[in-house]
Scaffold this motif. Structure first.
Motif, PDB file in Angstrom:
ATOM      1  N   LEU A 182      33.139  31.680  40.923  1.00  0.00           N
ATOM      2  CA  LEU A 182      34.027  30.906  41.795  1.00  0.00           C
ATOM      3  C   LEU A 182      35.293  30.589  41.020  1.00  0.00           C
ATOM      4  O   LEU A 182      35.253  29.893  40.010  1.00  0.00           O
ATOM      5  N   LEU A 183      36.412  31.101  41.495  1.00  0.00           N
ATOM      6  CA  LEU A 183      37.713  30.797  40.908  1.00  0.00           C
ATOM      7  C   LEU A 183      38.522  30.066  41.975  1.00  0.00           C
ATOM      8  O   LEU A 183      38.734  30.589  43.065  1.00  0.00           O
ATOM      9  N   ARG A 184      39.003  28.882  41.628  1.00  0.00           N
ATOM     10  CA  ARG A 184      39.594  28.014  42.636  1.00  0.00           C
ATOM     11  C   ARG A 184      41.118  28.081  42.645  1.00  0.00           C
ATOM     12  O   ARG A 184      41.762  28.139  41.594  1.00  0.00           O
ATOM     13  N   LEU A 240      38.392  32.319  45.251  1.00  0.00           N
ATOM     14  CA  LEU A 240      37.871  33.682  45.042  1.00  0.00           C
ATOM     15  C   LEU A 240      36.412  33.591  44.614  1.00  0.00           C
ATOM     16  O   LEU A 240      36.079  32.796  43.731  1.00  0.00           O
ATOM     17  N   THR A 241      35.558  34.405  45.220  1.00  0.00           N
ATOM     18  CA  THR A 241      34.142  34.380  44.882  1.00  0.00           C
ATOM     19  C   THR A 241      33.587  35.783  44.728  1.00  0.00           C
ATOM     20  O   THR A 241      34.149  36.766  45.227  1.00  0.00           O
ATOM     21  N   LYS A 242      32.467  35.834  44.016  1.00  0.00           N
ATOM     22  CA  LYS A 242      31.698  37.071  43.887  1.00  0.00           C
ATOM     23  C   LYS A 242      30.255  36.662  43.677  1.00  0.00           C
ATOM     24  O   LYS A 242      29.980  35.765  42.873  1.00  0.00           O
ATOM     25  N   PRO A 243      29.314  37.280  44.379  1.00  0.00           N
ATOM     26  CA  PRO A 243      27.915  36.828  44.297  1.00  0.00           C
ATOM     27  C   PRO A 243      27.285  37.009  42.920  1.00  0.00           C
ATOM     28  O   PRO A 243      26.479  36.186  42.492  1.00  0.00           O
ATOM     29  N   SER A 244      27.676  38.080  42.225  1.00  0.00           N
ATOM     30  CA  SER A 244      27.004  38.408  40.975  1.00  0.00           C
ATOM     31  C   SER A 244      28.014  39.005  39.998  1.00  0.00           C
ATOM     32  O   SER A 244      28.582  40.065  40.250  1.00  0.00           O
ATOM     33  N   ALA A 245      28.229  38.319  38.896  1.00  0.00           N
ATOM     34  CA  ALA A 245      29.241  38.756  37.934  1.00  0.00           C
ATOM     35  C   ALA A 245      28.753  39.935  37.096  1.00  0.00           C
ATOM     36  O   ALA A 245      27.573  39.988  36.692  1.00  0.00           O
ATOM     37  N   HIS A 246      29.672  40.848  36.823  1.00  0.00           N
ATOM     38  CA  HIS A 246      29.421  41.951  35.901  1.00  0.00           C
ATOM     39  C   HIS A 246      30.274  41.757  34.666  1.00  0.00           C
ATOM     40  O   HIS A 246      31.315  41.103  34.709  1.00  0.00           O
TER      41      HIS A 246
END
Lengths: 115, 113
Positions: free
Chosen positions: A20-22, A76-82
């Motif tokens: 999560l980037l705000r 900005l979101t992403k379910p699973s970070a790589h």
């Protein structure tokens, strides 16, 4: 005048956990909003763009962002970070309502991904 | 795969020397931007052009910086004389008037000693 505020200068997550980037924006009208990513010693790559269509915008590499007018946010979101997601991320607003005009950049959020 | 190109990628020079950076926008794009990135200031606009005409260069130190578009396929940014405080990464971006999306080049990393 348009402006964006990225609420975190650095975010650290473990691989496989959500990102999560705000970002909060200020604009006197409905803005166009963007997220760009910059990998070390590279140029800026467009992740996604919001232009008053669907409020949930899907981008490349599994990222998405939701435009919330009531909160003036575009997180900005992403379910699973790589591991490959480690980079600098910029929230950006267009300078004027229409046409291709200078972008106004946030200060950036550095994302670290821990194995 | 169309992309913006910039040359040189890296430049080290001594204070007082002239520096010229070049940008080739994506073919067909009519708007070109120059941005500068530093640790202290982040990304800031220096100048931009539409259809080769300068629209705004208020971000540039006028006494030492100049930006031109000799033709639709080439934009240049010149610093004369260069100073250590000019050390930064300079990005060129291009786009189409009427849309908001800008496509960035890889940047020129300038170091002025």
């Amino acid at each position: 005048a348009q402006s964006v505020t990225q609420l975190d200068s650095h975010v650290s997550v473990s691989e496989g956990t959500p990102v999560l980037l705000r970002c909060n924006y200020s604009s006197s009208y409905s803005p166009s909003l963007f997220w760009y990513v910059q990998h070390p010693n590279k140029g800026l790559q467009l992740l996604l763009k919001y232009t008053s269509a669907a409020t949930l915008v899907k981008g490349i590499n599994g990222f998405e962002a939701e435009f919330k007018k009531s909160e003036t946010s575009f997180h900005l979101t992403k379910p699973s970070a790589h591991m490959s997601d480690a980079a600098e991320y910029f929230c950006v607003v267009s300078g004027l309502h229409s046409g291709n005009t200078p972008l106004v950049f946030g200060k950036g959020t550095r994302l670290s991904v821990i194995a | 795969d169309a992309r913006v190109t910039q040359t040189p990628r890296d430049k080290v020079t001594e204070m007082g020397q002239e520096v010229t950076m070049r940008c080739q926008p994506i073919l067909g794009h009519n708007t070109v931007f120059w941005y500068r990135q530093t640790m202290m200031q982040g990304l800031e606009l220096l100048a931009y052009f539409r259809n080769r005409a300068p629209l705004d260069d208020s971000g540039m130190p006028k006494d030492r910086f100049s930006a031109e578009m000799p033709d639709a396929t080439l934009a240049t940014l010149k610093i004369q004389p260069s100073e250590p405080r000019d050390s930064a990464v300079y990005f060129c971006a291009s786009g189409l008037g009427g849309t908001d999306t800008q496509y960035f080049g890889p940047g020129t990393r300038l170091t002025v000693l």
